[in-house]
Scaffold this motif. Structure first.
Motif, mmCIF file in Angstrom:
data_model
loop_
_atom_site.group_PDB
_atom_site.id
_atom_site.type_symbol
_atom_site.label_atom_id
_atom_site.label_comp_id
_atom_site.label_asym_id
_atom_site.label_seq_id
_atom_site.Cartn_x
_atom_site.Cartn_y
_atom_site.Cartn_z
ATOM 1 N N ALA A 155 47.351 66.450 7.708
ATOM 2 C CA ALA A 155 46.805 65.952 8.722
ATOM 3 C C ALA A 155 47.598 66.353 10.086
ATOM 4 O O ALA A 155 48.118 65.904 10.969
ATOM 5 C CB ALA A 155 46.978 64.420 8.906
ATOM 6 N N ASP A 156 47.993 67.834 10.191
ATOM 7 C CA ASP A 156 48.380 68.305 11.305
ATOM 8 C C ASP A 156 47.202 68.566 12.420
ATOM 9 O O ASP A 156 46.212 69.139 12.150
ATOM 10 C CB ASP A 156 48.784 69.787 10.995
ATOM 11 N N ALA A 195 35.898 60.030 8.338
ATOM 12 C CA ALA A 195 36.875 60.840 9.146
ATOM 13 C C ALA A 195 37.311 60.419 10.207
ATOM 14 O O ALA A 195 38.737 60.518 10.598
ATOM 15 C CB ALA A 195 36.272 62.158 9.322
ATOM 16 N N ALA A 196 36.673 59.559 10.950
ATOM 17 C CA ALA A 196 37.143 59.031 12.173
ATOM 18 C C ALA A 196 38.444 58.031 12.058
ATOM 19 O O ALA A 196 38.996 57.868 12.991
ATOM 20 C CB ALA A 196 36.159 58.376 13.007
ATOM 21 N N GLY A 201 47.406 59.914 13.349
ATOM 22 C CA GLY A 201 48.454 60.341 14.228
ATOM 23 C C GLY A 201 49.082 61.633 13.612
ATOM 24 O O GLY A 201 48.480 62.380 12.797
ATOM 25 N N TYR A 202 50.115 62.033 14.241
ATOM 26 C CA TYR A 202 50.896 63.309 13.814
ATOM 27 C C TYR A 202 51.334 63.127 12.344
ATOM 28 O O TYR A 202 52.026 62.369 11.787
ATOM 29 C CB TYR A 202 52.221 63.592 14.619
ATOM 30 N N PHE A 203 50.557 63.917 11.471
ATOM 31 C CA PHE A 203 50.796 63.991 9.989
ATOM 32 C C PHE A 203 50.698 62.587 9.242
ATOM 33 O O PHE A 203 51.501 62.374 8.368
ATOM 34 C CB PHE A 203 52.063 64.401 9.766
ATOM 35 N N ALA A 240 46.319 63.593 16.831
ATOM 36 C CA ALA A 240 45.393 63.934 15.693
ATOM 37 C C ALA A 240 44.115 64.411 15.989
ATOM 38 O O ALA A 240 44.007 64.731 17.350
ATOM 39 C CB ALA A 240 44.840 62.565 15.145
ATOM 40 N N PRO A 241 43.234 65.078 15.263
ATOM 41 C CA PRO A 241 42.004 65.677 15.648
ATOM 42 C C PRO A 241 41.196 64.846 16.485
ATOM 43 O O PRO A 241 41.283 63.444 16.084
ATOM 44 C CB PRO A 241 41.449 66.341 14.487
ATOM 45 N N LEU A 242 40.540 65.254 17.594
ATOM 46 C CA LEU A 242 39.920 64.245 18.365
ATOM 47 C C LEU A 242 38.531 64.444 18.328
ATOM 48 O O LEU A 242 38.079 65.800 18.554
ATOM 49 C CB LEU A 242 40.416 63.989 19.736
#
Length: 269
Positions: free
Chosen positions: A119-120, A149-150, A155-157, A212-214
């Motif tokens: 989760a980078d 996935a949403a 968050g970060y990692f 996180a990916p958005l």
């Protein structure tokens, strides 16, 4: 660059890996390809006391059509995604994005499950999984459960998995061979994205625009309302809080998000 001492065990099945996670708790980490975890261990950002090797689980790697979805085993290596005829025909975004991961050595060792679980927010495949509206299947002591996935990236990692769960499969909606594209802006070809944009089926996801990916929700809504690609792409950075670092400040990353979204949508159409 030397990791802290750790014990090593090899799991022969998913059930055994989950049992070992339950036995060792938060002191344990799963090792698949190792290209996300080992660099962090060398820098002492991660220091598990036990590594559970899941790279030899026989039935963990596959790509196959199941109903309206493509099922991808968590241990499927990036190079296998790139070469998959099933993905090229049914979910091409995943194959396209996998080709951008690292360099050939990394693509031959790294796995999609490892990248997604790590989760980078700057990584390639989490953005592709989010844009694909995929479902992540995890297994823990109580059995398997599915996470959209949403909801998965938090968050970060950080993910919605608990410490005693293992990512076992991704299920990607079939979209057909067209209408998918990925734009990535980097310093060097094999670097993490300064900003990247993935799009398929009218969905747009961005890498390195927050913790996180958005999803570019304003862009997606504008497209549904009939806006032009240029007008919709101009909204891509709304609601984002990108990090500032030696590569780019927040304003430049937001500019890149708009430019790359326009390019990705134009190419996908």
């Amino acid at each position: 660059m030397i990791p802290a001492a750790f014990d090593y065990v090899r799991a022969g099945s998913v059930d055994e890996a989950v049992a070992l996670l339950g036995e060792h708790g938060e002191d344990a980490k799963l090792l698949a390809g190792g290209h996300s975890l080992l660099p962090m261990m060398k820098l002492r950002f991660a220091f598990p006391s036990v590594l559970i090797d899941i790279g030899h689980i026989a039935d963990g790697s596959y790509v196959r059509v199941e109903g309206d979805e493509v099922a991808i085993g968590a241990l499927t290596r990036h190079v296998e995604l790139v070469r998959s005829a099933v993905l090229a025909a049914e979910a091409p975004l995943i194959a396209k994005v996998a080709a951008y991961v690292g360099d050939p050595q990394i693509r031959h060792r790294g796995t999609i499950g490892g990248s997604v679980a790590h989760a980078d927010p700057a990584a390639d495949l989490p953005a592709a999984v989010l844009a694909s509206d995929a479902t992540i299947v995890v297994q823990g002591p109580g059995g398997r459960r599915s996470i959209g996935a949403a909801e998965f990236f938090q968050g970060y990692f950080e993910t919605a998995m608990t410490p005693d769960e293992m990512l076992v499969e991704l299920r990607v909606p079939r979209t057909g061979p067209a209408g998918a594209h990925y734009e990535k802006f980097t310093r060097r070809a094999n670097d993490w994205a300064i900003v990247a944009v993935a799009t398929v089926a009218g969905r747009v996801a961005m890498a390195n625009m927050g913790g996180a990916p958005l999803r570019a929700e304003a862009t997606e809504a504008a497209l549904l309302d009939g806006a032009s690609i240029e007008d919709a792409a101009a909204l891509a950075a709304e609601g984002t809080t990108p990090v500032e670092d030696m590569h780019a400040d927040a304003g430049y990353r937001q500019h890149l998000a708009r430019v790359l979204t326009r390019r990705a949508l134009a190419a996908a159409s």
